[in-house]
Design a protein around this motif. Structure first.
Motif, PDB file in Angstrom:
ATOM      1  N   ILE A 176      19.803   7.335  -4.101  1.00  0.00           N
ATOM      2  CA  ILE A 176      19.913   6.857  -5.334  1.00  0.00           C
ATOM      3  C   ILE A 176      19.453   7.629  -6.504  1.00  0.00           C
ATOM      4  O   ILE A 176      18.263   8.365  -6.194  1.00  0.00           O
ATOM      5  CB  ILE A 176      19.289   5.243  -5.756  1.00  0.00           C
ATOM      6  N   PHE A 177      20.285   7.821  -7.435  1.00  0.00           N
ATOM      7  CA  PHE A 177      19.871   9.121  -8.300  1.00  0.00           C
ATOM      8  C   PHE A 177      19.561   8.282  -9.782  1.00  0.00           C
ATOM      9  O   PHE A 177      20.114   7.398 -10.147  1.00  0.00           O
ATOM     10  CB  PHE A 177      21.053  10.411  -8.307  1.00  0.00           C
ATOM     11  N   GLN A 178      18.878   9.189 -10.638  1.00  0.00           N
ATOM     12  CA  GLN A 178      18.620   8.678 -12.037  1.00  0.00           C
ATOM     13  C   GLN A 178      19.820   8.458 -12.610  1.00  0.00           C
ATOM     14  O   GLN A 178      20.120   7.386 -13.336  1.00  0.00           O
ATOM     15  CB  GLN A 178      17.524   9.557 -12.707  1.00  0.00           C
ATOM     16  N   THR A 179      20.819   9.599 -12.572  1.00  0.00           N
ATOM     17  CA  THR A 179      22.089   9.422 -13.455  1.00  0.00           C
ATOM     18  C   THR A 179      23.364   8.800 -12.367  1.00  0.00           C
ATOM     19  O   THR A 179      24.516   9.111 -12.723  1.00  0.00           O
ATOM     20  CB  THR A 179      22.411  10.625 -13.910  1.00  0.00           C
ATOM     21  N   PHE A 180      23.080   8.315 -11.343  1.00  0.00           N
ATOM     22  CA  PHE A 180      23.964   7.386 -10.580  1.00  0.00           C
ATOM     23  C   PHE A 180      24.763   8.310  -9.767  1.00  0.00           C
ATOM     24  O   PHE A 180      24.847   8.150  -8.664  1.00  0.00           O
ATOM     25  CB  PHE A 180      24.776   6.287 -11.475  1.00  0.00           C
ATOM     26  N   LEU A 181      25.379   9.233 -10.362  1.00  0.00           N
ATOM     27  CA  LEU A 181      26.322  10.146  -9.672  1.00  0.00           C
ATOM     28  C   LEU A 181      27.267   9.452  -8.907  1.00  0.00           C
ATOM     29  O   LEU A 181      27.522  10.092  -7.555  1.00  0.00           O
ATOM     30  CB  LEU A 181      25.303  11.161  -8.860  1.00  0.00           C
ATOM     31  N   LEU A 182      28.035   8.688  -9.375  1.00  0.00           N
ATOM     32  CA  LEU A 182      28.920   8.107  -8.849  1.00  0.00           C
ATOM     33  C   LEU A 182      30.294   9.048  -9.024  1.00  0.00           C
ATOM     34  O   LEU A 182      30.323   9.716 -10.097  1.00  0.00           O
ATOM     35  CB  LEU A 182      29.348   6.613  -9.283  1.00  0.00           C
ATOM     36  N   ILE A 183      31.323   8.862  -8.016  1.00  0.00           N
ATOM     37  CA  ILE A 183      32.508   9.845  -8.333  1.00  0.00           C
ATOM     38  C   ILE A 183      33.351   9.184  -9.341  1.00  0.00           C
ATOM     39  O   ILE A 183      33.642   8.040  -9.007  1.00  0.00           O
ATOM     40  CB  ILE A 183      33.146  10.278  -7.069  1.00  0.00           C
ATOM     41  N   ASP A 184      33.513   9.866 -10.491  1.00  0.00           N
ATOM     42  CA  ASP A 184      34.422   8.981 -11.534  1.00  0.00           C
ATOM     43  C   ASP A 184      35.721   8.841 -11.253  1.00  0.00           C
ATOM     44  O   ASP A 184      36.437   7.827 -11.755  1.00  0.00           O
ATOM     45  CB  ASP A 184      34.202  10.023 -12.656  1.00  0.00           C
ATOM     46  N   SER A 185      36.155   9.826 -10.305  1.00  0.00           N
ATOM     47  CA  SER A 185      37.891   9.556 -10.137  1.00  0.00           C
ATOM     48  C   SER A 185      38.020   8.491  -9.147  1.00  0.00           C
ATOM     49  O   SER A 185      39.303   8.197  -8.669  1.00  0.00           O
ATOM     50  CB  SER A 185      38.469  10.718  -9.888  1.00  0.00           C
ATOM     51  N   LEU A 186      36.963   7.755  -8.397  1.00  0.00           N
ATOM     52  CA  LEU A 186      37.251   6.792  -7.552  1.00  0.00           C
ATOM     53  C   LEU A 186      36.570   5.470  -7.904  1.00  0.00           C
ATOM     54  O   LEU A 186      35.653   5.539  -8.687  1.00  0.00           O
ATOM     55  CB  LEU A 186      36.372   7.243  -6.114  1.00  0.00           C
ATOM     56  N   THR A 187      37.303   4.184  -7.691  1.00  0.00           N
ATOM     57  CA  THR A 187      36.644   3.018  -7.950  1.00  0.00           C
ATOM     58  C   THR A 187      35.260   2.881  -7.254  1.00  0.00           C
ATOM     59  O   THR A 187      34.960   3.575  -6.382  1.00  0.00           O
ATOM     60  CB  THR A 187      37.659   2.020  -7.546  1.00  0.00           C
ATOM     61  N   ALA A 188      34.642   1.712  -7.556  1.00  0.00           N
ATOM     62  CA  ALA A 188      33.469   1.492  -6.978  1.00  0.00           C
ATOM     63  C   ALA A 188      33.448   1.275  -5.706  1.00  0.00           C
ATOM     64  O   ALA A 188      32.612   1.732  -5.117  1.00  0.00           O
ATOM     65  CB  ALA A 188      32.826   0.107  -7.920  1.00  0.00           C
ATOM     66  N   LEU A 189      34.398   0.426  -5.169  1.00  0.00           N
ATOM     67  CA  LEU A 189      34.744   0.379  -3.783  1.00  0.00           C
ATOM     68  C   LEU A 189      35.050   1.659  -2.960  1.00  0.00           C
ATOM     69  O   LEU A 189      34.574   1.875  -2.104  1.00  0.00           O
ATOM     70  CB  LEU A 189      35.843  -0.579  -3.671  1.00  0.00           C
TER      71      LEU A 189
END
Lengths: 227, 369
Positions: free
Chosen positions: A93-106
């Motif tokens: 888990i990162f401070q800036t979340f670092l989710l991949i923006d082009s993919l949905t949450a799922l």
């Protein structure tokens, strides 16, 4: 049989060499972290918290000392074994979340399940279950760019625990969140550690997290000053 | 594949421009292959369709496309006397200029024996063959380009000739064939006793090797080829002059394709640097990220390949209308070859871009707040 300690550090030091100068990242750290614990590393910026986290993750090699993960020294892992270990047993888990923006949450959650070599069918089932368990089903098909900070960190937690990780490494997980969202995230992590007998290591300078930790370790100038 | 497509669709304008650019490179390659096939067929169609057994030329001549052969016309009777010979036609080939109003155009004029028809136009698509000295058959693309039709008149030197037919298979790209009587061609040249070659037909049962020996002793200073050897000589000559240019331009197209794709992939990697670093931390298997980049390249190459095929035919028909002398023939194997080249170049460009991927250090994400 499970090894008692998930993480074990013996006299671990990390020195960075920049040109002719040396800079200490962490110095002579010895500690053991076992199942069911939420360990909080507290310290100011530059105290070596993140260096310690990346050493435990096997992303950095120590200059001195021995690091063991799940009863095996990190040196004995090959590069692909370390990748496999991170994919299957460690959540981040990162401070800036670092989710991949082009993919949905799922899809963000499904991606790490794919890294852990889960089958396509399993991937979808596990990911949907996690969203259900965390009560964030409404976020499943949203893109990270359309989510609030708190929502993003919820999805990041879902991603970290998707593989039923034995070890969660969280780098300043509440730093970008307000008090309410910060509390929700740390409570989730606390519950995850206790209920599932997992190990959660959180590095932070947020003193609000103290009440949720089972153990607090203070770091300053790369050294443990009070365990 | 999902993430690959999502990355590409994130910037639709860039994807469209990239695909269009690469499709144009592939169209260029298809066009060059089409030209090559068109020219190689067109250049030797005249020889291929004149199905004679022997071609007799001046010694040291190997072809009629880029060589000079001068023979005396007076051997016709002597060749005919050979017991194995059934037909012989002297042919005079000369480069000459056609005058139409104020415009001058060059043609490759073949003067042939209209009685045997050997050495004449391989295929007529309009009108009829030459019957008298003041008539001419023109190549279709030459006629189109210069606005000639059956019944029109044109001037070569001081002679006025009437267009009696239009032929096909006579476009050699840089020059087109035209046909008239041998006497007319000789009169235009100003040397009545001169020809370029003899076209000879033999009896089916004849011993070709012996006949060649006999004819060789008959015509001093000549060389005799069987039909297949002569056809090969001409193809080789045409290719040696044309293929290097084609290879150079096709290679240039392939380099442009690789460079454009490599650049786009590198930009994509740089833009996704953080994503890729996170994936490395989260334990993406070793081959996952390179596969992602290669998939992007293959995806772009395939879409571009499809687009190039869709656009090729209408574009070529426009070009052929604007420049009738441009004659292209494209085959399925050539299309497949271009698609394979496109794919190989795509994969190559991804390999170049992969060096960027290796320079992404996962630790960076911990220190970029």
């Amino acid at each position: 049989m499970k090894d008692k300690n998930i993480v074990s550090l013996q006299s671990v030091s990390k020195t960075y060499k920049i040109n002719a100068h040396s800079s200490v990242g962490v110095k002579d750290i010895t500690l053991n972290v076992s199942h069911g614990e939420l360990v909080l590393f507290l310290g100011p910026s530059g105290s070596g918290k993140t260096t310690l986290l990346t050493l435990i993750a096997g992303l950095l090699k120590p200059s001195e000392g021995i690091i063991s993960l799940f009863g095996k020294t990190i040196d004995s892992f090959t590069v692909s074994e370390l990748q496999k270990l991170r994919a299957e047993k460690i959540g981040f888990i990162f401070q800036t979340f670092l989710l991949i923006d082009s993919l949905t949450a799922l899809q963000n959650v499904e991606l790490v399940l794919r890294f852990a070599s889960k089958s396509k069918r399993e991937v979808r089932r596990i990911a949907e279950n996690i969203f259900r368990e965390l009560n964030i089903e409404y976020l499943a098909h949203k893109l990270p760019t359309t989510m609030s900070q708190g929502e993003k960190q919820r999805v990041a937690v879902a991603r970290a625990i998707a593989n039923n990780a034995d070890l969660i490494l969280a780098d300043e997980p509440t730093a970008s969140l307000d008090t309410e969202n910060g509390s929700i995230i740390i409570e989730w992590l606390n519950t995850y550690a206790k209920a599932n007998n997992k190990c959660v290591i959180v590095v932070s300078h947020d003193l609000r997290l103290k009440e949720y930790a089972h153990r607090i370790i203070y770091l300053e100038d790369g050294r443990i000053i009070n365990a | 594949m999902l993430y690959t497509i999502k990355i590409l669709l994130n910037h639709p304008t860039r994807l469209i421009l990239t695909v269009t650019g690469i499709a144009l490179c592939m169209i260029l390659m298809l066009f060059l292959f089409g030209i090559y096939k068109g020219v190689s067929d067109g250049s030797v169609e005249y020889i291929r369709e004149n199905k004679v057994d022997l071609w007799i030329l001046q010694r040291n001549s190997t072809n009629i496309l880029r060589g000079t052969s001068i023979l005396s016309a007076y051997h016709t009777g002597r060749i005919k006397k050979n017991e194995n010979v059934t037909e012989v036609s002297p042919v005079l080939l000369l480069l000459t200029t056609v005058k139409n109003s104020n415009k001058r155009s060059t043609i490759f004029l073949a003067g042939y024996d209209t009685e045997t028809g050997l050495g004449g136009p391989p295929k007529l698509i309009k009108g009829r063959n030459v019957k008298t000295d003041n008539e001419i058959v023109l190549d279709n693309s030459f006629a189109q380009k210069n606005g000639f039709n059956v019944g029109d008149e044109l001037i070569i030197f001081e002679d006025t000739l009437k267009v009696c037919g239009i032929s096909s298979g006579t476009n050699a790209f840089v020059i087109q064939y035209a046909f008239t009587t041998l006497a007319e061609a000789q009169s235009l040249l100003g040397f009545p006793g001169i020809i370029t070659c003899y076209l000879v037909k033999l009896k089916k049962t004849s011993d070709i090797d012996n006949t060649v020996k006999e004819l060789q002793t008959l015509i001093d200073g000549s060389v005799i080829y069987n039909h297949n050897d002569f056809l090969k000589n001409n193809i080789k000559e045409m290719e040696s002059g044309f293929l290097p240019i084609l290879y150079a331009v096709a290679s240039l197209g392939a380099i442009v394709l690789t460079t454009v794709l490599s650049l786009i992939l590198s930009i994509n990697i740089l833009e996704r640097k953080k994503d890729f670093a996170v994936m490395k931390i989260l334990g993406s298997p070793s081959g996952f990220l390179p596969k992602l980049i290669i998939q992007q390249a293959v995806f772009i190459s395939l879409i571009s390949g499809g687009l190039s095929i869709v656009l090729y035919f209408p574009l070529v028909s426009i070009i052929e209308k604007l420049s009738p002398e441009v004659s292209t023939i494209i085959t399925l194997s050539q299309i497949i070859l271009v698609l394979i080249i496109g794919l190989i170049m795509g994969v190559l460009s991804s390999v170049i871009a992969l060096s960027r991927l290796r320079k992404i250090y996962p630790l960076e994400v911990f220190y970029e707040r």
